[in-house]
Design a protein around this motif. Structure first.
Motif, mmCIF file in Angstrom:
data_model
loop_
_atom_site.group_PDB
_atom_site.id
_atom_site.type_symbol
_atom_site.label_atom_id
_atom_site.label_comp_id
_atom_site.label_asym_id
_atom_site.label_seq_id
_atom_site.Cartn_x
_atom_site.Cartn_y
_atom_site.Cartn_z
ATOM 1 N N GLU A 265 0.829 -1.207 0.000
ATOM 2 C CA GLU A 265 0.000 0.000 0.000
ATOM 3 C C GLU A 265 0.867 1.262 0.000
ATOM 4 N N LYS A 266 1.940 1.269 0.803
ATOM 5 C CA LYS A 266 2.856 2.425 0.823
ATOM 6 C C LYS A 266 3.527 2.618 -0.523
ATOM 7 N N LEU A 267 3.909 1.513 -1.149
ATOM 8 C CA LEU A 267 4.554 1.595 -2.452
ATOM 9 C C LEU A 267 3.611 2.172 -3.497
ATOM 10 N N ILE A 268 2.374 1.731 -3.478
ATOM 11 C CA ILE A 268 1.395 2.226 -4.453
ATOM 12 C C ILE A 268 1.099 3.708 -4.213
ATOM 13 N N GLU A 269 0.957 4.086 -2.934
ATOM 14 C CA GLU A 269 0.664 5.497 -2.622
ATOM 15 C C GLU A 269 1.830 6.414 -2.988
ATOM 16 N N SER A 270 3.041 5.912 -2.863
ATOM 17 C CA SER A 270 4.203 6.761 -3.139
ATOM 18 C C SER A 270 4.542 6.856 -4.622
ATOM 19 N N ALA A 271 3.903 6.053 -5.432
ATOM 20 C CA ALA A 271 4.197 6.078 -6.866
ATOM 21 C C ALA A 271 3.672 7.384 -7.458
#
Length: 78
Positions: A55-61
């Motif tokens: 989830e953090k990876l997707i939000e930071s993209a």
């Protein structure tokens, strides 16, 4: 595993139960079940950590999309 022995004495039959063996087998079965439940709990916790990371990876993209509908649908096949 058979925990009973039948012994014929004259006209009557006497049944002996091996309580100790039955107790050992039951304890082993209970331990096996507890280990399985514990392993499932650890797997569940690990999946939760992986989900948070994803989830953090997707939000930071940082994605700049020129097409208004591009990326609105995701086809997932299992």
């Amino acid at each position: 595993m058979n925990f009973c022995r039948c012994i014929k004495k004259g006209l009557s039959e006497v049944i002996y139960m091996d309580v100790a063996a039955a107790s050992v087998v039951m304890s082993q079965a209970q331990l096996k079940q507890q280990v399985g439940v514990s392993m499932m709990g650890h797997a569940k916790d690990q999946m939760a950590v992986q989900q948070q990371g994803l989830e953090k990876l997707i939000e930071s993209a940082d994605v700049n999309v020129d097409h208004p509908t591009l990326g609105n649908h995701l086809d997932v096949k299992a």
